[in-house]
Motif scaffolding. Structure first.
Motif, PDB file in Angstrom:
ATOM      1  N   ILE A 154     -49.322   7.990  89.923  1.00  0.00           N
ATOM      2  CA  ILE A 154     -49.086   9.371  90.353  1.00  0.00           C
ATOM      3  C   ILE A 154     -47.816   9.410  91.183  1.00  0.00           C
ATOM      4  O   ILE A 154     -47.573   8.555  92.023  1.00  0.00           O
ATOM      5  CB  ILE A 154     -50.298   9.899  91.147  1.00  0.00           C
ATOM      6  CG1 ILE A 154     -51.493  10.011  90.196  1.00  0.00           C
ATOM      7  CG2 ILE A 154     -50.003  11.234  91.809  1.00  0.00           C
ATOM      8  CD1 ILE A 154     -52.787  10.387  90.849  1.00  0.00           C
ATOM      9  N   GLY A 155     -46.974  10.411  90.914  1.00  0.00           N
ATOM     10  CA  GLY A 155     -45.706  10.567  91.618  1.00  0.00           C
ATOM     11  C   GLY A 155     -44.522   9.967  90.893  1.00  0.00           C
ATOM     12  O   GLY A 155     -43.377  10.201  91.274  1.00  0.00           O
ATOM     13  N   THR A 156     -44.759   9.200  89.829  1.00  0.00           N
ATOM     14  CA  THR A 156     -43.681   8.586  89.060  1.00  0.00           C
ATOM     15  C   THR A 156     -42.862   9.662  88.356  1.00  0.00           C
ATOM     16  O   THR A 156     -43.403  10.604  87.799  1.00  0.00           O
ATOM     17  CB  THR A 156     -44.254   7.619  88.005  1.00  0.00           C
ATOM     18  OG1 THR A 156     -45.034   6.633  88.656  1.00  0.00           O
ATOM     19  CG2 THR A 156     -43.149   6.949  87.205  1.00  0.00           C
ATOM     20  N   ILE A 157     -41.546   9.525  88.374  1.00  0.00           N
ATOM     21  CA  ILE A 157     -40.658  10.437  87.655  1.00  0.00           C
ATOM     22  C   ILE A 157     -40.509   9.902  86.234  1.00  0.00           C
ATOM     23  O   ILE A 157     -40.175   8.733  86.035  1.00  0.00           O
ATOM     24  CB  ILE A 157     -39.277  10.546  88.335  1.00  0.00           C
ATOM     25  CG1 ILE A 157     -39.430  10.985  89.796  1.00  0.00           C
ATOM     26  CG2 ILE A 157     -38.369  11.498  87.561  1.00  0.00           C
ATOM     27  CD1 ILE A 157     -40.098  12.327  90.002  1.00  0.00           C
ATOM     28  N   VAL A 158     -40.760  10.770  85.240  1.00  0.00           N
ATOM     29  CA  VAL A 158     -40.746  10.358  83.840  1.00  0.00           C
ATOM     30  C   VAL A 158     -39.925  11.329  82.999  1.00  0.00           C
ATOM     31  O   VAL A 158     -39.644  12.450  83.411  1.00  0.00           O
ATOM     32  CB  VAL A 158     -42.191  10.285  83.265  1.00  0.00           C
ATOM     33  CG1 VAL A 158     -42.991   9.187  83.935  1.00  0.00           C
ATOM     34  CG2 VAL A 158     -42.907  11.622  83.377  1.00  0.00           C
ATOM     35  N   ASP A 159     -39.526  10.858  81.809  1.00  0.00           N
ATOM     36  CA  ASP A 159     -38.896  11.687  80.787  1.00  0.00           C
ATOM     37  C   ASP A 159     -39.932  11.975  79.714  1.00  0.00           C
ATOM     38  O   ASP A 159     -40.824  11.164  79.470  1.00  0.00           O
ATOM     39  CB  ASP A 159     -37.715  10.961  80.131  1.00  0.00           C
ATOM     40  CG  ASP A 159     -36.604  10.627  81.111  1.00  0.00           C
ATOM     41  OD1 ASP A 159     -36.458  11.342  82.121  1.00  0.00           O
ATOM     42  OD2 ASP A 159     -35.884   9.657  80.856  1.00  0.00           O
ATOM     43  N   LEU A 160     -39.797  13.114  79.062  1.00  0.00           N
ATOM     44  CA  LEU A 160     -40.735  13.550  78.028  1.00  0.00           C
ATOM     45  C   LEU A 160     -40.027  13.579  76.682  1.00  0.00           C
ATOM     46  O   LEU A 160     -38.923  14.118  76.565  1.00  0.00           O
ATOM     47  CB  LEU A 160     -41.258  14.946  78.366  1.00  0.00           C
ATOM     48  CG  LEU A 160     -42.077  15.672  77.311  1.00  0.00           C
ATOM     49  CD1 LEU A 160     -43.396  14.938  77.053  1.00  0.00           C
ATOM     50  CD2 LEU A 160     -42.347  17.098  77.748  1.00  0.00           C
ATOM     51  N   LYS A 161     -40.645  13.008  75.648  1.00  0.00           N
ATOM     52  CA  LYS A 161     -40.096  13.080  74.299  1.00  0.00           C
ATOM     53  C   LYS A 161     -40.667  14.322  73.619  1.00  0.00           C
ATOM     54  O   LYS A 161     -41.861  14.431  73.398  1.00  0.00           O
ATOM     55  CB  LYS A 161     -40.428  11.841  73.482  1.00  0.00           C
ATOM     56  CG  LYS A 161     -39.743  11.880  72.129  1.00  0.00           C
ATOM     57  CD  LYS A 161     -39.796  10.570  71.419  1.00  0.00           C
ATOM     58  CE  LYS A 161     -38.929  10.643  70.180  1.00  0.00           C
ATOM     59  NZ  LYS A 161     -38.845   9.371  69.505  1.00  0.00           N
ATOM     60  N   ASP A 162     -39.789  15.244  73.297  1.00  0.00           N
ATOM     61  CA  ASP A 162     -40.160  16.521  72.698  1.00  0.00           C
ATOM     62  C   ASP A 162     -39.652  16.544  71.260  1.00  0.00           C
ATOM     63  O   ASP A 162     -38.511  16.158  71.011  1.00  0.00           O
ATOM     64  CB  ASP A 162     -39.519  17.643  73.523  1.00  0.00           C
ATOM     65  CG  ASP A 162     -39.882  19.014  73.044  1.00  0.00           C
ATOM     66  OD1 ASP A 162     -39.320  19.442  72.010  1.00  0.00           O
ATOM     67  OD2 ASP A 162     -40.717  19.666  73.690  1.00  0.00           O
ATOM     68  N   GLY A 163     -40.471  17.007  70.325  1.00  0.00           N
ATOM     69  CA  GLY A 163     -40.075  17.058  68.920  1.00  0.00           C
ATOM     70  C   GLY A 163     -38.862  17.931  68.669  1.00  0.00           C
ATOM     71  O   GLY A 163     -38.049  17.655  67.791  1.00  0.00           O
ATOM     72  N   LEU A 164     -38.695  18.987  69.450  1.00  0.00           N
ATOM     73  CA  LEU A 164     -37.589  19.926  69.261  1.00  0.00           C
ATOM     74  C   LEU A 164     -36.328  19.515  70.022  1.00  0.00           C
ATOM     75  O   LEU A 164     -35.224  19.572  69.499  1.00  0.00           O
ATOM     76  CB  LEU A 164     -38.034  21.326  69.705  1.00  0.00           C
ATOM     77  CG  LEU A 164     -37.064  22.465  69.478  1.00  0.00           C
ATOM     78  CD1 LEU A 164     -36.726  22.625  67.993  1.00  0.00           C
ATOM     79  CD2 LEU A 164     -37.651  23.762  70.017  1.00  0.00           C
ATOM     80  N   PHE A 165     -36.489  19.065  71.264  1.00  0.00           N
ATOM     81  CA  PHE A 165     -35.346  18.769  72.125  1.00  0.00           C
ATOM     82  C   PHE A 165     -35.032  17.286  72.270  1.00  0.00           C
ATOM     83  O   PHE A 165     -34.044  16.925  72.889  1.00  0.00           O
ATOM     84  CB  PHE A 165     -35.579  19.345  73.530  1.00  0.00           C
ATOM     85  CG  PHE A 165     -35.656  20.843  73.564  1.00  0.00           C
ATOM     86  CD1 PHE A 165     -34.527  21.612  73.391  1.00  0.00           C
ATOM     87  CD2 PHE A 165     -36.873  21.478  73.759  1.00  0.00           C
ATOM     88  CE1 PHE A 165     -34.600  22.991  73.424  1.00  0.00           C
ATOM     89  CE2 PHE A 165     -36.962  22.851  73.793  1.00  0.00           C
ATOM     90  CZ  PHE A 165     -35.820  23.621  73.619  1.00  0.00           C
ATOM     91  N   GLY A 166     -35.862  16.411  71.745  1.00  0.00           N
ATOM     92  CA  GLY A 166     -35.675  14.975  71.945  1.00  0.00           C
ATOM     93  C   GLY A 166     -36.118  14.588  73.344  1.00  0.00           C
ATOM     94  O   GLY A 166     -37.014  15.200  73.910  1.00  0.00           O
TER      95      GLY A 166
END
Length: 67
Positions: free
Chosen positions: A5-17
């Motif tokens: 909890i609290g970790t900064i993450v990136d999200l893989k999105d089908g539309l935006f990468g």
């Protein structure tokens, strides 16, 4: 993968990468959805753990959704 909890993450999105920065709000196990919060808009969503990686991208949010 489990993210503390609290970790900064990136999200893989089908539309935006890949897009970031999101903060992990909750995760109970490797197999359950992870609750993340957008650092810009404070909106929250549930995503599969395999759609996340440790954060390394600039913040992503749609300006029209900001309050």
């Amino acid at each position: 993968m489990t993210f503390p909890i609290g970790t900064i993450v990136d999200l893989k999105d089908g539309l935006f990468g890949w897009r970031g920065q999101y903060k992990v709000v909750a995760q109970k196990s490797n197999f359950e959805l992870v609750k993340i919060q957008n650092l810009g808009t404070k909106s929250q969503q549930f995503v599969a753990p395999d759609k996340l990686r440790l954060g390394r991208l600039p913040q992503f949010f749609i300006r029209g959704l900001q309050a």
